[in-house]
Design an enzyme around this catalytic site. Structure first.
Site, short mmCIF file in Angstrom:
data_model
loop_
_atom_site.label_atom_id
_atom_site.label_comp_id
_atom_site.label_asym_id
_atom_site.label_seq_id
_atom_site.Cartn_x
_atom_site.Cartn_y
_atom_site.Cartn_z
N SER A 63 6.10 -5.49 2.22
CA SER A 63 5.63 -6.60 1.42
C SER A 63 5.22 -6.09 0.04
O SER A 63 4.57 -5.05 -0.08
CB SER A 63 4.44 -7.23 2.14
OG SER A 63 3.91 -8.25 1.37
N SER A 108 1.53 -2.87 -2.44
CA SER A 108 2.58 -3.09 -1.45
C SER A 108 2.08 -2.61 -0.08
O SER A 108 1.03 -1.97 -0.01
CB SER A 108 3.82 -2.30 -1.87
OG SER A 108 4.87 -2.48 -0.97
N LYS A 109 2.76 -2.92 0.96
CA LYS A 109 2.42 -2.39 2.29
C LYS A 109 3.62 -2.59 3.21
O LYS A 109 4.41 -3.50 3.01
CB LYS A 109 1.21 -3.15 2.87
CG LYS A 109 0.50 -2.38 3.97
CD LYS A 109 -0.43 -1.34 3.41
CE LYS A 109 -1.11 -0.52 4.48
NZ LYS A 109 -2.18 0.32 3.92
N GLY A 110 3.72 -1.73 4.21
CA GLY A 110 4.82 -1.86 5.15
C GLY A 110 4.33 -1.65 6.57
O GLY A 110 3.25 -1.11 6.78
N ASP A 151 -0.26 5.42 6.96
CA ASP A 151 -1.33 4.50 7.36
C ASP A 151 -1.49 4.68 8.87
O ASP A 151 -0.99 5.66 9.44
CB ASP A 151 -0.97 3.05 6.97
CG ASP A 151 -2.17 2.12 7.08
OD1 ASP A 151 -3.08 2.24 6.24
OD2 ASP A 151 -2.23 1.30 8.01
#
Ligand code: NAD
Length: 478
Positions: A63, A108-110, A151
């Protein structure tokens, strides 16, 4: 786990509520508020990998919340509960976090829906490489556009696979290793990245305890020394934070909460010993040197000075907020306190050091790693010996003085060794991180104290971040 899901907003809604609380106190031009709040895009990918004789399908997300600065930055999480709402919430937090610590990135992040403990290492490599391939071919992994990091459930190993996969797909990209951070040192990483988020939690608390007014607001006094600390999650972040606070600042770890229960001891728990136990036995149960409590989450409610939720989101919610006794909570995890619980705690006078600041150590050192990758040189390589040579000049002069003055004066025994040594990469990274955490705390704290309508550090943090993002959009002509 949040058992009050029906009464409470989702993680993303929680982040939005906190955002809204801050913008209500700001004077943003019409439309800009909405532009900053919304998530720009979320890419969902489903891909198959042949494992154990059959094809298994996995679902992943990346995202992008805000591209006011590029590349955008944010970790990749491996957990069964990963979903679009969560990834979007975490991406938004990354935007505000980067702005607060002045890391020049968008957010952002995934995430990948997977329980990594169910797979062998070679299977995880196949899955990670395939996921990386799917993201890289859409520029969702790219040194100048989108740079992931570790993460929950991922670490150096996964980042090395991602970097290698990107390099295979972009053989002529001289900056390929800057496509992801959190890599092992031998694969383009930086000293101090593994410990960075926990180290940042320590620096954040050290800075808090330099502000007598703020300590008093929490109803505490003195320094970190002797403070009773409960930590939830002894993973990357929780382990390093607990280790540094106990071994370097004199804090006493009175509780450790893990998936399979908790350990408590008023005289203090040896963090390294418990970590070694978890690695060997898979959990805290059976550990011999502290009392075991089967309902781990109940220990969040135990009496202590500082509570460090460092596992996952939503653990302090409307179901337990009124029973939390810690006067100071530092959010080492992302979103551990729901918006509802945040209000309950605030009314009780509990001081919360918010996630977007507390766990920003990871992205800060990731920024240093990215800069190192782009400059293709280790920090300190050019100047270290020159710095030592200049120090030698002073030490030689002092030595002459020492000889001249005889018994009247002499250099302290350790001075020469300590003064002569030029800083290596790890020391430079820690110094940069410490500086970042201090500056960010001060910018938040200033807003908190300057305005009566800003009632907590979280709102102050949002105001600082949103102002910076807004400025960046204005400069772009929006
Ligand atoms: P990790 O996977 O290394 O560790 C998480 C730990 O929490 C594990 O020991 C796990 O067993 C434990 N845990 C999981 N569920 C639990 C539960 N319900 N109760 C108690 N313990 C539980 O993950 P991490 O990298 O340390 O990340 C932890 C949190 O910190 C996440 O919210 C993550 O988004 C945030 N964070 C991590 C980084 C980083 O650099 N790794 C940076 C910023 C924020």
């Amino acid at each position: 786990m949040n058992t009050h899901a029906t009464r409470e907003p989702s993680f993303r809604q929680s982040v939005d509520l906190m955002f809204n609380r801050a913008v209500a106190l700001m004077d943003l031009p019409p439309g800009l508020e909405e532009k900053i709040r919304v998530c720009n895009a979320t890419y969902t990918v489903r891909f198959g990998v042949r494992l154990r004789g059959q094809i298994q399908t996995f679902t992943g997300y990346r995202s992008v919340h805000s591209e006011h600065m590029e590349p955008v930055k944010g970790g990749i999480r491996y957990a069964l509960g990963v979903n679009q709402d969560e990834v979007e919430a975490l991406a938004a937090l990354m935007t505000y976090k980067c702005a607060l610590v002045e890391a020049p990135f968008g957010g952002s992040k995934g995430g990948l829906c997977i329980d990594p403990r169910q797979y062998e290492e070679h299977e995880l490599e196949l899955i990670t490489r395939r996921f990386a391939y799917e993201l890289a071919k859409r520029d969702l992994i790219h040194p100048s556009q989108n740079v992931p990091a570790p993460d929950m459930g991922t670490g150096e190993r996964e980042m090395a696979w991602i970097a290698d996969q990107y390099r295979r797909m972009n053989t002529t990209d001289i900056n390929a290793s800057a496509c992801v951070t959190g890599k092992p040192i031998h694969a383009g990483g930086i000293a101090g990245r593994v410990e960075a988020t926990g180290r940042g939690v320590q620096y954040a608390l050290q800075e808090f305890f330099r502000h007598p007014e703020d300590i008093a607001k929490a109803g505490l006094s003195g320094k970190l020394d002797g403070k009773r600390v409960i930590v939830q999650g002894l993973g990357n972040v929780g382990y390093h934070a607990a280790k540094f606070l106990s071994s370097e600042d004199g804090a006493i770890i009175t509780g450790i909460i893990e998936r399979d229960g908790a350990l408590v001891s008023q005289t203090g728990i040896d963090v390294d010993d418990v970590r070694a136990w978890i690695v060997k036995h898979g959990g805290v149960k059976g550990y011999y040197n502290a009392q075991y409590v089967e309902t781990g989450a109940a220990v969040l409610e135990e009496d202590c000075d500082i509570l460090i939720p460092a596992a996952m989101e939503g653990v302090i919610n409307l179901g337990n907020a009124d029973r939390i006794r810690a006067p100071l909570i530092i959010e080492a995890a992302n979103g551990p306190i729901t918006a509802g619980a945040d209000e309950v705690l605030r009314e009780k006078g509990c001081i919360i050091i918010p996630d977007m600041f507390a766990n920003a150590g990871g992205v800060t050192v990731s920024y240093f790693e990215w800069v190192k990758n782009l400059s293709h040189i280790r920090f300190g390589r050019m100047g270290r010996r020159q710095e030592e040579a200049r120090h030698q000049l002073i030490v030689d002069e002092l030595q002459r003085l020492d000889e001249h003055l005889g018994d009247a004066w002499s250099m302290s025994p350790d001075f020469k060794r300590r003064y002569l040594r030029g800083a290596d990469e790890l020391e430079l990274v820690r110094s940069g991180l410490d500086d970042t955490m201090r500056e960010a705390y001060q910018s938040m704290s200033e807003v908190w104290h300057a305005r009566d309508d800003v009632v907590d550090l979280r709102t102050a943090a949002y105001i600082v971040s949103i102002s910076r993002v807004a400025l960046s959009y204005k400069e772009k002509g929006l």
